[in-house]
Write a protein that holds these residues in place. Sequence first.
Motif, mmCIF file in Angstrom:
data_model
loop_
_atom_site.group_PDB
_atom_site.id
_atom_site.type_symbol
_atom_site.label_atom_id
_atom_site.label_comp_id
_atom_site.label_asym_id
_atom_site.label_seq_id
_atom_site.Cartn_x
_atom_site.Cartn_y
_atom_site.Cartn_z
ATOM 1 N N LEU A 12 0.827 -1.211 0.000
ATOM 2 C CA LEU A 12 0.000 0.000 0.000
ATOM 3 C C LEU A 12 0.859 1.258 0.000
ATOM 4 C CD1 LEU A 12 -2.918 -0.962 2.455
ATOM 5 C CD2 LEU A 12 -3.078 -0.535 0.005
ATOM 6 N N CYS A 13 1.936 1.244 0.781
ATOM 7 C CA CYS A 13 2.845 2.395 0.820
ATOM 8 C C CYS A 13 3.475 2.630 -0.557
ATOM 9 C CB CYS A 13 3.929 2.192 1.864
ATOM 10 S SG CYS A 13 3.338 2.418 3.557
ATOM 11 N N LEU A 14 3.954 1.555 -1.169
ATOM 12 C CA LEU A 14 4.563 1.684 -2.497
ATOM 13 C C LEU A 14 3.540 2.161 -3.527
ATOM 14 C CD1 LEU A 14 6.885 -1.467 -2.635
ATOM 15 C CD2 LEU A 14 7.558 0.932 -2.386
ATOM 16 N N TRP A 15 2.341 1.629 -3.416
ATOM 17 C CA TRP A 15 1.290 2.025 -4.349
ATOM 18 C C TRP A 15 0.951 3.500 -4.174
ATOM 19 C CZ3 TRP A 15 -4.235 2.853 -3.735
ATOM 20 C CH2 TRP A 15 -4.912 2.910 -4.953
ATOM 21 N N ASN A 16 0.842 3.964 -2.913
ATOM 22 C CA ASN A 16 0.569 5.372 -2.626
ATOM 23 C C ASN A 16 1.716 6.253 -3.082
ATOM 24 O OD1 ASN A 16 -1.961 4.993 -1.587
ATOM 25 N ND2 ASN A 16 -1.288 4.832 0.540
ATOM 26 N N CYS A 17 2.949 5.815 -2.864
ATOM 27 C CA CYS A 17 4.104 6.594 -3.318
ATOM 28 C C CYS A 17 4.093 6.701 -4.830
ATOM 29 C CB CYS A 17 5.409 5.947 -2.846
ATOM 30 S SG CYS A 17 5.675 6.092 -1.062
ATOM 31 N N SER A 18 3.790 5.612 -5.481
ATOM 32 C CA SER A 18 3.738 5.597 -6.933
ATOM 33 C C SER A 18 2.664 6.554 -7.434
ATOM 34 C CB SER A 18 3.477 4.174 -7.427
ATOM 35 O OG SER A 18 3.251 4.163 -8.807
ATOM 36 N N ASP A 19 1.504 6.563 -6.802
ATOM 37 C CA ASP A 19 0.420 7.460 -7.194
ATOM 38 C C ASP A 19 0.795 8.915 -6.964
ATOM 39 O OD1 ASP A 19 -1.253 5.582 -8.194
ATOM 40 O OD2 ASP A 19 -2.654 5.563 -6.506
ATOM 41 N N SER A 20 1.451 9.211 -5.851
ATOM 42 C CA SER A 20 1.824 10.599 -5.574
ATOM 43 C C SER A 20 2.902 11.064 -6.558
ATOM 44 C CB SER A 20 2.270 10.775 -4.130
ATOM 45 O OG SER A 20 3.461 10.074 -3.875
ATOM 46 N N GLN A 21 3.813 10.165 -6.944
ATOM 47 C CA GLN A 21 4.817 10.519 -7.944
ATOM 48 C C GLN A 21 4.147 10.775 -9.288
ATOM 49 O OE1 GLN A 21 7.534 7.225 -7.786
ATOM 50 N NE2 GLN A 21 8.814 8.162 -6.183
ATOM 51 N N LYS A 22 3.192 9.904 -9.654
ATOM 52 C CA LYS A 22 2.465 10.111 -10.906
ATOM 53 C C LYS A 22 1.697 11.423 -10.868
ATOM 54 C CE LYS A 22 1.776 5.261 -12.147
ATOM 55 N NZ LYS A 22 0.802 4.175 -12.283
ATOM 56 N N ALA A 23 1.080 11.719 -9.740
ATOM 57 C CA ALA A 23 0.324 12.968 -9.604
ATOM 58 C C ALA A 23 1.261 14.166 -9.737
ATOM 59 C CB ALA A 23 -0.415 12.998 -8.269
ATOM 60 N N GLU A 24 2.446 14.072 -9.158
ATOM 61 C CA GLU A 24 3.404 15.172 -9.257
ATOM 62 C C GLU A 24 3.875 15.354 -10.699
ATOM 63 O OE1 GLU A 24 7.775 16.366 -7.502
ATOM 64 O OE2 GLU A 24 6.479 15.075 -6.289
ATOM 65 N N VAL A 25 4.152 14.243 -11.384
ATOM 66 C CA VAL A 25 4.561 14.311 -12.793
ATOM 67 C C VAL A 25 3.438 14.924 -13.633
ATOM 68 C CG1 VAL A 25 5.088 12.907 -14.828
ATOM 69 C CG2 VAL A 25 6.251 12.436 -12.663
ATOM 70 N N LEU A 26 2.201 14.469 -13.388
ATOM 71 C CA LEU A 26 1.064 15.021 -14.129
ATOM 72 C C LEU A 26 0.864 16.498 -13.815
ATOM 73 C CD1 LEU A 26 -1.542 12.108 -13.928
ATOM 74 C CD2 LEU A 26 -0.278 12.894 -15.937
ATOM 75 N N SER A 27 1.030 16.885 -12.580
ATOM 76 C CA SER A 27 0.886 18.291 -12.188
ATOM 77 C C SER A 27 1.930 19.155 -12.893
ATOM 78 C CB SER A 27 1.024 18.424 -10.675
ATOM 79 O OG SER A 27 0.966 19.768 -10.291
ATOM 80 N N ASN A 28 3.181 18.671 -12.938
ATOM 81 C CA ASN A 28 4.241 19.397 -13.658
ATOM 82 C C ASN A 28 3.914 19.507 -15.143
ATOM 83 O OD1 ASN A 28 5.728 19.824 -11.341
ATOM 84 N ND2 ASN A 28 7.026 18.018 -11.640
ATOM 85 N N HIS A 29 3.415 18.416 -15.719
ATOM 86 C CA HIS A 29 3.052 18.406 -17.133
ATOM 87 C C HIS A 29 1.915 19.402 -17.407
ATOM 88 C CE1 HIS A 29 3.299 16.775 -21.118
ATOM 89 N NE2 HIS A 29 2.013 16.454 -21.125
#
Length: 152
Positions: A12-29
Amino acid sequence: MKKSITILIIALCLWNCSDSQKAEVLSNHIQILTSENDSLKAIINEVNEKYVFDSIGVRIIPSYKNVPKLNSINRNEIVFIGYNANGNSRVMFNGQDKTDTKFIDTLKMENGAFILERKLTKDYNSFNGKVETENKYGKIFGTMVSIATLAE
């Protein structure tokens, strides 16, 4: 049991970290795309404040004072002319000595120039017309023109 709960928590932690990283990448994009969109809007606003032409031509107009003599000064006007070849440029003229806006003639374009040919039937001949050009982008340009010619 503790092992499976630990694995589940780690997953769950890895999945949440992965989602937050994706969200950050999408936000930057999204920020980059917003900036590009703002730049394009600025360019479009600038273009819409200008006259936009499909083509430009150059005309060399010799002075009527030119004489073909050795050592004489030869004077020419060099004119840059913007025009639209898409059929949205018009030159319209009315009859002789008419000042109304009912134009009897729409001139055809030949190599970027509109040619007006009129028979001179009086000592003083005047012709009035309107020149217009428009394009998909930019401003519409139009102005009234008058041509007067003396005949002997």
